[in-house]
Design an enzyme around this catalytic site. Structure first.
Site, PDB file in Angstrom:
ATOM      1  N   ASP A 309       0.877  -1.163   0.000  1.00  0.00           N
ATOM      2  CA  ASP A 309       0.000   0.000   0.000  1.00  0.00           C
ATOM      3  C   ASP A 309       0.922   1.222   0.000  1.00  0.00           C
ATOM      4  O   ASP A 309       2.122   1.095   0.259  1.00  0.00           O
ATOM      5  CB  ASP A 309      -0.878  -0.019   1.249  1.00  0.00           C
ATOM      6  CG  ASP A 309      -1.763   1.204   1.354  1.00  0.00           C
ATOM      7  OD1 ASP A 309      -2.330   1.610   0.337  1.00  0.00           O
ATOM      8  OD2 ASP A 309      -1.850   1.762   2.461  1.00  0.00           O
ATOM      9  N   ASP A 504      -1.622  -0.793   5.955  1.00  0.00           N
ATOM     10  CA  ASP A 504      -1.847  -0.308   7.315  1.00  0.00           C
ATOM     11  C   ASP A 504      -3.268   0.153   7.594  1.00  0.00           C
ATOM     12  O   ASP A 504      -3.611   0.434   8.734  1.00  0.00           O
ATOM     13  CB  ASP A 504      -0.894   0.856   7.610  1.00  0.00           C
ATOM     14  CG  ASP A 504      -1.291   2.116   6.865  1.00  0.00           C
ATOM     15  OD1 ASP A 504      -1.572   2.020   5.655  1.00  0.00           O
ATOM     16  OD2 ASP A 504      -1.322   3.189   7.489  1.00  0.00           O
ATOM     17  N   ASP A 508      -7.195  -2.068   3.786  1.00  0.00           N
ATOM     18  CA  ASP A 508      -6.203  -3.067   3.388  1.00  0.00           C
ATOM     19  C   ASP A 508      -6.504  -4.459   3.949  1.00  0.00           C
ATOM     20  O   ASP A 508      -5.857  -5.430   3.561  1.00  0.00           O
ATOM     21  CB  ASP A 508      -4.801  -2.649   3.866  1.00  0.00           C
ATOM     22  CG  ASP A 508      -4.279  -1.442   3.114  1.00  0.00           C
ATOM     23  OD1 ASP A 508      -4.410  -1.418   1.882  1.00  0.00           O
ATOM     24  OD2 ASP A 508      -3.735  -0.525   3.761  1.00  0.00           O
TER      25      ASP A 508
END
Length: 610
Positions: A309, A504, A508
């Site tokens: 990410d 995080d 996600d």
């Protein structure tokens, strides 16, 4: 054990010095036998009563008693003496490997200084409620997770993150329980209850890590259950077949069978392989990498493709408003106010940055019908007026006519009021200082491909990817689209290669669960992401991913070395024992020696890996 050794030596001295009274030596040797054998014999009986017939204590008991029955009392004593010595040394080795994990028990302080009406009083940390304020003086450990209200200091985060350099901290920044306050006094607003604090979660995760066995550990457990009965049957054949066929005397064949039985004990495998993964988990925890089980450590060793990410993982996750582009007739202040009203209930870093830039209090009682679409945007009613803030696509889907996108790689939040476009807020998020180092280290470890899968705009994602050297950048992805990209990457894996995903945020969590290994950032990461992930990076440093992979590979290599070495040595010595070339005490020594060499090899995991 010490008393048994003394009695054995005394018995041997008497045996060779008192030829006229051999019974005295026999009595002393029997006393030595009873001293060293009693505990193991009781253990064998208890195991049999609980259905565990073919355990190590059973094999040792048969070998020791058999030696006495054929008149080899000193060797019977040596069987138990060496076995108990091996157990003692193994216990010491296990204790040594536990130190890094046991040290975590001291991380979490049980007391806190609660601030009320300007006065502090010491209370139980678990009695402090979320939203209350605590005082942490220089030299004290932070008892609860929270946000610094006043004070500037440096924190020693080594116990949690493995980072030796103190971290500067000030108002508005988040702090984790277990860090040591080095310099200035801090007033901290508590954000998590005691049981939900970072330190508490670390302890819980590490304590339960040993329950999740690696496939190597499961193989050894299954192997021992099948292997031991087969070995016992083989020992019976070794004892009976040669005399019946006229190849060997009964006394010699029984002696060979006893040697075979002792040497065949799988204790080196049963102990050293689980210990390897336990030591690996402990080693990783000292580096600030929490692995939730040996199975995840083994999977981590096979990493081949890594997907990230962007926000909070590769970038700081602390956006700052770089520019406001209001529509015609709208002031900058009005645009920022509308954006802040829309984002005030969101936990996303972008939302927090907009609120910080706005800088005024928001009356949440005026808000209603708040709705957030993860990775897209938010809608809210304020005094019956409808505000939308989010991606360009999100607003156009809601029927808002949005002007041309700004020619910049900054993250852009578009805002509308009652269906009329009000302007765009631009935010910038810089890469973490070790992001490029992380990518370089992963390439050194042979990671074939590294990509960003982000919900942020394509220009922003592509710019970050170029800056830190990634192979691929996919932006403007919804959570389900991230899953689709993840499956495409999975198709590029070779052999036993595994796919890692590091993120995080709450958005996600589906991808963290779908990846072969999910890695969450534990400092800024959302609770849902931390709970879902298999590995947690406590310092939010992407370079720790490479450290975790390095430790995992080192651990797996040592576990395989132990398996190959133990089996190879045992096969050779077992063949020699059947042929009558190995005595009983030497067989025990070989078994214990192999076990100890495997354990000592395992302890190499605790050394620094280059």
């Amino acid at each position: 054990m010490g008393a048994g050794a003394v009695l054995l030596i005394a018995g041997l001295i008497l045996k060779f010095s008192l030829s006229q009274a051999p019974w005295m030596a026999t009595v002393v040797l029997f006393a030595a036998f009873a001293t060293v054998a009693a505990e193991i014999l009781v253990q064998a009986v208890n195991n049999i009563r609980h259905g565990d017939v073919f355990g190590e204590s059973f094999l040792m008991s048969i070998a020791g008693i058999g030696a006495v029955c054929i008149g080899e009392i000193p060797e019977g004593v040596m069987v138990f003496l060496l076995y108990r010595l091996g157990e003692y040394l193994q216990t010491k080795a296990v204790s040594s490997s536990r130190k890094s994990i046991s040290a975590l028990m001291d991380v979490r302080p049980d007391r806190a200084n609660l601030l009320e009406n300007g006065q502090s009083r010491e209370v139980e940390a678990e009695a402090v409620q979320v939203g209350q304020t605590i005082l942490v003086r220089p030299g004290e450990k932070i008892p609860l997770d929270g946000t610094v209200l006043t004070g500037i200091s440096q924190l020693d985060t080594a116990a949690l993150t493995g980072e030796s350099i103190p971290r500067d901290i000030g108002p508005g920044q988040q702090v984790m329980a277990g860090c040591i306050n080095l310099s200035g006094a801090l007033e901290i607003r508590v954000e998590r209850a005691f049981a939900e604090s970072t330190a508490s979660k670390i302890l819980e995760m590490v304590e339960h890590a040993s329950e999740k066995k690696a496939s190597s550990e499961k193989f050894i457990t299954r192997f021992a259950r099948i292997y031991t009965p087969i070995v016992c049957l083989a020992a019976v054949i070794v004892a009976v077949l040669p005399p019946v066929m006229g190849w060997m005397a009964w006394s010699q064949s029984i002696y060979s069978a006893l040697c075979f039985l002792v040497i065949s004990c799988p204790c080196a495998l049963v102990i050293s392989v689980p210990l390897s993964f336990f030591a690996g988990i402990g080693r990783a925890s000292r580096e600030g990498v929490l692995v939730k089980g040996g199975n995840h450590l083994e999977t981590l060793a096979e990493a081949q493709i890594v997907a990230f990410d962007k926000t909070g993982t590769l970038t700081e996750g602390r956006f700052s408003v770089s520019e406001c582009l209001p529509a015609e007739g709208i002031s900058r202040e009005k645009l920022l106010e509308l954006a802040a009203l829309a984002e005030c209930c969101s936990t996303h870093p972008i939302a927090k940055s907009i609120l910080t830039a706005y800088g005024s209090e928001i009356d949440e009682e005026t808000l209603s019908d708040y709705h957030e679409i993860s990775g897209n945007g938010v809608t809210v009613r304020v005094n019956n007026r409808h505000i939308i803030a989010g991606k360009r696509k999100y607003l156009t889907e809601k029927g808002v006519s949005v002007s041309a996108a700004p020619t910049t790689a900054d993250t852009t939040v578009y805002v509308s009021l009652d269906g009329v476009y009000q302007g765009a807020v631009l935010l910038r998020d810089a890469p973490k200082r070790d992001a490029k180092t992380a990518v370089n280290e992963l390439r050194t470890l042979g990671i074939r491909r590294m990509v960003i899968l982000s919900g942020d705009s394509k220009p922003v994602v592509e710019e970050i990817a170029r800056e830190i050297g990634l192979d691929q950048a996919d932006g403007e992805l919804l959570p389900q689209e991230k899953l689709e990209k993840l499956e495409q990457l999975r198709g590029q894996l070779d052999g036993n290669g595994k796919l890692l995903y590091s993120g995080d945020g709450i958005n996600d969590t589906p991808v963290l669960a779908a990846a072969d290994i999910g890695i969450a950032m534990g400092g800024l990461g959302a609770d849902a992401a931390i709970e879902t992930a298999d590995v947690i990076i406590m310092g939010d440093e992407p370079s720790k991913i490479a450290s975790g992979i390095r430790i995992a590979r080192h651990t797996k290599r040592i576990a395989m070395e132990n398996i190959v070495f133990a089996i190879a040595v045992k096969v050779v010595v077992m063949i020699l024992s059947v042929l009558g070339y190995v005595e009983l005490w030497a067989g025990v020594f070989a078994d214990v020696g192999v076990c100890m060499l495997c354990v000592l090899n395992t302890l190499r995991i605790n050394r620094k890996i280059h």
